[in-house]
Scaffold this active site. Structure first.
Site, mmCIF file in Angstrom:
data_model
loop_
_atom_site.group_PDB
_atom_site.id
_atom_site.type_symbol
_atom_site.label_atom_id
_atom_site.label_comp_id
_atom_site.label_asym_id
_atom_site.label_seq_id
_atom_site.Cartn_x
_atom_site.Cartn_y
_atom_site.Cartn_z
ATOM 1 N N LYS A 1 81.327 -0.844 58.052
ATOM 2 C CA LYS A 1 80.920 0.082 57.020
ATOM 3 C C LYS A 1 79.523 0.636 57.278
ATOM 4 O O LYS A 1 79.158 1.725 56.802
ATOM 5 C CB LYS A 1 80.887 -0.646 55.670
ATOM 6 C CG LYS A 1 82.200 -1.238 55.255
ATOM 7 C CD LYS A 1 81.970 -2.083 53.989
ATOM 8 C CE LYS A 1 83.077 -3.044 53.725
ATOM 9 N NZ LYS A 1 82.732 -4.007 52.675
ATOM 10 N N ASP B 1 75.712 1.619 63.585
ATOM 11 C CA ASP B 1 74.424 1.474 62.920
ATOM 12 C C ASP B 1 73.433 0.676 63.762
ATOM 13 O O ASP B 1 72.296 1.080 63.949
ATOM 14 C CB ASP B 1 74.586 0.839 61.519
ATOM 15 C CG ASP B 1 75.425 -0.434 61.534
ATOM 16 O OD1 ASP B 1 75.783 -0.925 62.626
ATOM 17 O OD2 ASP B 1 75.731 -0.946 60.442
ATOM 18 N N ASP C 1 73.547 -5.305 68.444
ATOM 19 C CA ASP C 1 72.967 -6.649 68.407
ATOM 20 C C ASP C 1 73.434 -7.396 69.659
ATOM 21 O O ASP C 1 72.866 -7.207 70.726
ATOM 22 C CB ASP C 1 73.438 -7.291 67.089
ATOM 23 C CG ASP C 1 72.723 -8.583 66.749
ATOM 24 O OD1 ASP C 1 71.594 -8.774 67.205
ATOM 25 O OD2 ASP C 1 73.298 -9.396 66.006
ATOM 26 N N LYS D 1 68.750 -3.868 69.119
ATOM 27 C CA LYS D 1 67.962 -5.103 69.308
ATOM 28 C C LYS D 1 68.249 -5.616 70.717
ATOM 29 O O LYS D 1 69.101 -6.492 70.891
ATOM 30 C CB LYS D 1 68.405 -6.166 68.287
ATOM 31 C CG LYS D 1 68.212 -5.791 66.841
ATOM 32 C CD LYS D 1 68.364 -7.021 65.938
ATOM 33 C CE LYS D 1 69.584 -6.938 65.082
ATOM 34 N NZ LYS D 1 69.627 -7.963 64.002
ATOM 35 N N PHE E 1 66.650 -9.583 61.376
ATOM 36 C CA PHE E 1 67.722 -9.045 60.555
ATOM 37 C C PHE E 1 67.148 -7.976 59.644
ATOM 38 O O PHE E 1 66.139 -8.194 58.978
ATOM 39 C CB PHE E 1 68.394 -10.154 59.744
ATOM 40 C CG PHE E 1 69.770 -9.770 59.299
ATOM 41 C CD1 PHE E 1 70.851 -9.879 60.164
ATOM 42 C CD2 PHE E 1 69.987 -9.274 58.022
ATOM 43 C CE1 PHE E 1 72.130 -9.496 59.770
ATOM 44 C CE2 PHE E 1 71.267 -8.889 57.615
ATOM 45 C CZ PHE E 1 72.335 -9.000 58.487
ATOM 46 N N ASP F 1 73.615 -3.974 55.599
ATOM 47 C CA ASP F 1 73.682 -4.889 54.459
ATOM 48 C C ASP F 1 73.373 -6.320 54.860
ATOM 49 O O ASP F 1 73.405 -6.687 56.032
ATOM 50 C CB ASP F 1 75.079 -4.855 53.847
ATOM 51 C CG ASP F 1 76.094 -5.565 54.729
ATOM 52 O OD1 ASP F 1 76.142 -5.248 55.941
ATOM 53 O OD2 ASP F 1 76.808 -6.448 54.236
HETATM 54 P P1 IMP Z 1 77.149 -6.869 67.593
HETATM 55 O O1 IMP Z 1 78.645 -6.804 67.725
HETATM 56 O O2 IMP Z 1 76.634 -8.259 67.753
HETATM 57 O O3 IMP Z 1 76.414 -5.894 68.453
HETATM 58 O O4 IMP Z 1 76.823 -6.594 66.099
HETATM 59 C C1 IMP Z 1 76.806 -5.382 65.584
HETATM 60 C C2 IMP Z 1 77.176 -5.439 64.107
HETATM 61 O O5 IMP Z 1 76.551 -6.546 63.438
HETATM 62 C C3 IMP Z 1 76.641 -4.224 63.454
HETATM 63 O O6 IMP Z 1 77.670 -3.272 63.368
HETATM 64 C C4 IMP Z 1 76.234 -4.693 62.089
HETATM 65 O O7 IMP Z 1 77.326 -4.562 61.201
HETATM 66 C C5 IMP Z 1 75.937 -6.142 62.242
HETATM 67 N N1 IMP Z 1 74.482 -6.397 62.359
HETATM 68 C C6 IMP Z 1 73.799 -6.757 63.463
HETATM 69 N N2 IMP Z 1 72.491 -6.902 63.213
HETATM 70 C C7 IMP Z 1 72.334 -6.603 61.909
HETATM 71 C C8 IMP Z 1 71.172 -6.535 61.051
HETATM 72 O O8 IMP Z 1 70.018 -6.788 61.442
HETATM 73 N N3 IMP Z 1 71.407 -6.161 59.759
HETATM 74 C C9 IMP Z 1 72.658 -5.861 59.284
HETATM 75 N N4 IMP Z 1 73.750 -5.907 60.056
HETATM 76 C C10 IMP Z 1 73.600 -6.274 61.360
HETATM 77 MG MG MG Z 2 78.657 -2.828 61.833
#
Ligand code: IMP
Ligand code: MG
Length: 176
Positions: free
Chosen positions: A43, A100, A103, A131, A152, A159
């Site tokens: 979302k 958005d 990570d 990040k 975070f 969110d």
């Molecule tokens: P990844 O798959 O580990 O790259 O994570 C990405 C997803 O984790 C993003 O689409 C966000 O929904 C969530 N996410 C990662 N870091 C944050 C943060 O600092 N705040 C809020 N949501 C996060």
């Molecule tokens: Mg996400």
């Protein structure tokens, strides 16, 4: 989940607006002319995507995919849950995948792989926040708004357990 309020402002609404405009210019300059199909990762990216697409100087059709990795917490709980039924037509088209925040990179890696296999003419990725320190998958977005430290963050769509998405600015919520 803790009920603590969000902390320091990382990016104000003005700073975000300015950067989103810059990203739209960058995308317009680097994609061949013509309409695109934008795929928004729900979302969190919904807020960013609306502003970005309105700033783009071209037509965009819209698809949505749902991915969730964090659940109610502030640390990923395993491979993201995915729902792809709203993806739309990508074969032969210029596809822009909008996220958005990057990570571990797991969400973008999985979705890029999936969309890439459906035969788009080209696939570009755009993330508002990155990040780089927490990367576990080899993904490099084509367009990045801001690089941030491994903290975070909430606001502008992001969110913590469904809270704080509506903040117009981006704030630190806690150390991971
Ligand atoms: P990844 O798959 O580990 O790259 O994570 C990405 C997803 O984790 C993003 O689409 C966000 O929904 C969530 N996410 C990662 N870091 C944050 C943060 O600092 N705040 C809020 N949501 C996060
Ligand atoms: Mg996400």
């Amino acid at each position: 989940m803790s009920q603590k309020p969000p902390g320091e402002v990382l990016f104000t609404a003005d700073q975000i607006r300015e950067r989103v405009r810059g990203l739209a210019e960058e995308i317009d300059a680097r994609l061949p002319p013509g309409p695109i199909h934008a795929v928004v990762i729900l979302k969190g990216a919904a807020f960013f995507a609306v502003d970005l697409l309105r700033a783009l100087n071209r037509e965009a059709s819209l698809g949505f995919v749902f991915a969730e990795s964090y659940g109610a917490g502030t640390a990923p709980g395993g491979p993201p849950e995915m729902r792809l039924e709203g993806l739309g037509e990508v074969a032969g088209r210029s596809v822009l995948l909008i996220e958005d925040i990057l990570d571990t990179g797991g969400t973008l890696a999985l979705l890029s792989g999936h969309i890439g296999a459906l035969g788009p003419a080209r696939l570009r990725t755009c993330v508002l926040l990155d990040k780089p320190a927490s990367r576990q998958f080899d993904v490099r977005p084509d367009h990045t708004g801001f690089e941030i430290e491994d903290r975070f963050v909430v606001g502008y769509g992001l969110d913590a357990g469904e809270r704080f998405r509506m903040l117009p600015e981006i704030r630190v919520y806690g150390e991971k």
